[in-house]
Design a protein around this motif. Structure first.
Motif, short mmCIF file in Angstrom:
data_model
loop_
_atom_site.label_atom_id
_atom_site.label_comp_id
_atom_site.label_asym_id
_atom_site.label_seq_id
_atom_site.Cartn_x
_atom_site.Cartn_y
_atom_site.Cartn_z
N SER A 379 -1.77 26.73 13.55
CA SER A 379 -1.05 26.06 14.41
C SER A 379 -1.50 26.35 15.82
CB SER A 379 0.60 26.57 14.39
OG SER A 379 1.26 25.73 15.35
N GLU A 380 -1.72 25.12 16.55
CA GLU A 380 -2.33 25.10 17.94
C GLU A 380 -1.68 24.10 18.83
OE1 GLU A 380 -6.78 23.94 19.53
OE2 GLU A 380 -6.69 24.30 17.32
N VAL A 381 -1.26 24.60 20.04
CA VAL A 381 -0.76 23.88 20.96
C VAL A 381 -1.40 24.03 22.31
CG1 VAL A 381 1.55 24.01 19.56
CG2 VAL A 381 0.97 25.79 21.63
N GLY A 382 -0.95 22.91 22.98
CA GLY A 382 -1.49 23.22 24.45
C GLY A 382 -0.74 24.28 25.12
N PHE A 383 -1.49 24.92 25.98
CA PHE A 383 -0.74 26.12 26.75
C PHE A 383 0.35 25.75 27.68
CE2 PHE A 383 -0.89 29.73 29.95
CZ PHE A 383 -0.97 30.66 28.93
N GLY A 384 0.29 24.45 28.31
CA GLY A 384 1.39 24.29 29.20
C GLY A 384 2.48 23.33 28.45
N THR A 385 2.63 23.63 27.28
CA THR A 385 3.63 22.80 26.40
C THR A 385 4.93 23.68 26.38
OG1 THR A 385 3.03 23.82 24.19
CG2 THR A 385 1.90 21.80 24.98
N ALA A 386 4.91 24.56 26.79
CA ALA A 386 6.42 25.41 27.16
C ALA A 386 6.73 25.36 28.51
CB ALA A 386 6.41 26.90 26.47
N ALA A 387 7.94 25.40 28.96
CA ALA A 387 8.44 25.42 30.36
C ALA A 387 7.91 26.65 30.96
CB ALA A 387 10.07 25.42 30.23
N GLY A 388 7.90 27.78 30.21
CA GLY A 388 7.69 28.88 30.96
C GLY A 388 6.11 29.09 31.35
N THR A 389 5.22 28.45 30.34
CA THR A 389 3.78 28.35 30.78
C THR A 389 3.41 27.34 31.96
OG1 THR A 389 3.47 27.10 28.97
CG2 THR A 389 2.86 29.23 28.60
N SER A 390 4.22 26.30 31.85
CA SER A 390 3.79 25.14 32.83
C SER A 390 4.36 25.32 34.11
CB SER A 390 4.50 23.79 32.24
OG SER A 390 5.87 24.01 32.16
N LEU A 391 5.43 26.38 34.28
CA LEU A 391 5.77 26.84 35.50
C LEU A 391 4.77 27.85 36.31
CD1 LEU A 391 9.50 27.30 34.87
CD2 LEU A 391 8.53 26.09 36.54
N LEU A 392 3.80 28.42 35.42
CA LEU A 392 2.87 29.52 36.11
C LEU A 392 2.01 28.71 36.94
CD1 LEU A 392 1.96 31.43 32.83
CD2 LEU A 392 3.43 32.04 34.69
N ARG A 393 1.56 27.49 36.71
CA ARG A 393 0.51 26.59 37.67
C ARG A 393 1.06 25.18 37.18
NH1 ARG A 393 -5.71 28.72 37.69
NH2 ARG A 393 -4.81 31.16 38.09
N ASP A 394 1.05 24.25 38.11
CA ASP A 394 1.35 22.92 37.92
C ASP A 394 0.11 22.27 36.92
OD1 ASP A 394 3.39 23.30 39.54
OD2 ASP A 394 2.98 21.80 40.91
N ASP A 395 -1.13 22.88 36.94
CA ASP A 395 -1.99 22.43 35.91
C ASP A 395 -2.52 23.36 34.84
OD1 ASP A 395 -3.12 23.76 37.83
OD2 ASP A 395 -4.91 22.32 38.05
N ALA A 396 -1.30 23.86 34.27
CA ALA A 396 -1.79 25.23 33.34
C ALA A 396 -2.63 24.80 31.98
CB ALA A 396 -0.35 25.78 32.90
N ASP A 397 -3.75 24.46 32.11
CA ASP A 397 -4.49 24.00 31.10
C ASP A 397 -4.91 24.98 30.02
OD1 ASP A 397 -4.74 21.46 32.18
OD2 ASP A 397 -6.71 21.89 33.61
N GLY A 398 -5.14 24.69 29.08
CA GLY A 398 -5.50 25.73 28.05
C GLY A 398 -5.07 25.42 26.63
#
Length: 467
Positions: A379-398
């Motif tokens: 199972s693979e998802v974008g790092f910024g697909t959760a609210a918590g990770t997307s809040l870390l940086r506005d472009d939480a790529d990964g």
């Protein structure tokens, strides 16, 4: 230590890095006596030349990068002089008196000098006060760490090694980094932040080849955005330098360096860092006196009184894994009655680039090789697909990925690439060690909004019968 030429201890440990210190500590805590033999700084490579200085350099850079991706704060800037001063503080200015005080307080006998096995349970130590013999009543432990592998093509060039990179004093205007592994990508990150024009010459087709492929791709893209040139398929065929001179730790070692590669042309720089791997430091520890070789150490074919742990042993060459082995061994030598360790302890690792790469256990390719192509679910998802990770940086790529054994319903491996990804890793390690079914992991509710929500995203994408 007394003034006599002979010393006895239950356990004699050759190598005073974190691994050796842990063996000695746990042996002493179990009621044994221990002697720790070290010819350099007590605390070893990790404390002065690897883990600690590299992370002391990288953390402020990471914070500065974060401010550039968070509206509402003013961009921070790396201050090279202050950054190097922070590094100096974390390596105690290459003074091990604090570690010596710790060893004394832990009732560990420190023996200064180079240790070599000269017979069964006997170690000869050549030090500043002459030669002494230390005899072990129970065990001798090799915890001598590892040394860099420098290809012969760099003979006569006096290139930088990893110690020079972490101990940098003179920042070269142009730097070539040869290699594409952890040391190479981390050093490229901090050297570029210090002001070097960095070019990486990578022999293989990708960075961080032991990880999931997306990890190397994302890190490469980030390095290039930071102004670092990455040349893949660059097998070095020659290296030339006039007036090569080892001028000291972290200082430029002579004149310009010209490096020629098989397919990518010729490159000139003020310094070249060779980060092409490491090997166990077993060349001069006395294995020959026992009729043994480095291959015997790797295969575990040793007499019952002799042990090898950490980078010197057959396990994963990572400080935290070596310390784990040391704790287990020290307790075992002392006869501690502990619960048996799991059959397969997963290896966690973090690469402190920007973004970070955090991984544990098997990659998808490794799992399919072990179980078969049809016996693995991912199972693979974008790092910024959760609210918590997307809040870390506005472009939480990964990216984030788990590898699951559907027959047992448990996680075999996990990889996270993104800002502060390291903080997600231990949950994955616990899931693998504890063999927690993914159907149970769904009931471990992540706090909202935190990065841990990525677990929920990945678990939701697994086949329904597994969930």
């Amino acid at each position: 230590m007394t003034d006599t030429d002979e010393l006895n201890a239950d356990v004699v440990v050759i190598g005073g890095g974190p691994v050796g210190e842990n063996v000695a500590q746990y042996a002493v805590e179990g009621g044994l006596s221990a002697a720790l033999v070290e010819g350099e700084l007590l605390g070893g490579e990790c404390s002065y030349y690897a883990c600690m200085p590299s992370k002391a350099l990288l953390r402020p850079i990471d914070v500065a990068h974060t401010t550039a991706h968070l509206p509402g704060v003013e961009d921070a800037a790396v201050q090279p002089k202050e950054l190097l001063a922070r590094r100096d503080t974390w390596v105690s200015h290459y003074d091990d008196s604090g570690q010596v005080k710790w060893a004394d307080g832990a009732d560990i006998t420190l023996v200064r000098g180079h240790g070599r096995i000269v017979g069964e349970k006997r170690v000869e130590v050549s030090g500043p006060d002459g030669t002494r013999t230390v005899t072990a009543d129970r065990a001798v432990v090799l915890a001598t760490g590892s040394v860099p592998v420098v290809p012969p093509v760099f003979d006569g060039v006096s290139p930088w090694g990893s110690r020079d990179a972490t101990g940098v004093v003179e920042v070269p205007e142009r730097l070539l980094v040869v290699g594409g592994g952890v040391i190479a990508v981390e050093a490229a990150t901090w050297m570029a932040a210090l002001g070097s024009q960095v070019r990486m010459l990578v022999r293989g087709p990708a960075l961080l080849e032991k990880n999931e492929p997306f990890a190397g791709d994302i890190v490469r893209s980030a390095l290039e955005k930071a102004g670092i040139a990455v040349v893949l398929g660059a097998d070095v065929t020659s290296a030339v330098r006039e007036h090569a001179d080892d001028t000291g730790l972290g200082r430029i070692h002579g004149g310009e360096v010209t490096v020629t590669t098989s397919a990518s042309g010729t490159f000139t720089a003020d310094e070249v860092l060779v980060a092409t791997g490491r090997r166990p430091n077993l060349a001069d520890v006395g294995l020959d006196a026992l009729g043994l070789s480095a291959d015997d150490v790797r295969s575990g074919t040793l007499p019952e009184w002799l042990h090898a742990v950490g980078d010197a042993g057959p396990g994963a060459p990572l400080t935290h894994m070596g310390k784990y082995e040391a704790r287990v061994l020290g307790s075992k030598l002392a006869g501690a009655d502990e619960a048996p360790a799991p059959a397969n302890v997963p290896v966690p690792q973090v690469v402190f680039t920007d973004p970070q790469v955090a991984s544990v256990g098997q990659t998808e390719a490794e799992a399919r090789s072990a179980l078969g192509d049809d016996a693995v679910v991912t199972s693979e998802v974008g790092f910024g697909t959760a609210a918590g990770t997307s809040l870390l940086r506005d472009d939480a790529d990964g990216r984030a990925k788990i590898v699951v054994d559907p027959r047992r319903g448990v996680v075999m491996g996990a990889t996270f690439v993104g800002p502060d990804a390291a903080e997600l890793l231990h949950a994955a390690t616990i899931a693998i060690v504890g063999e927690v079914p993914v159907s149970v992991l769904r009931h471990a509710v992540p706090s909202y909004p935190t990065a841990s929500e990525l677990w929920l995203r990945m678990l939701e994408q697994l086949p329904r019968d597994l969930r």
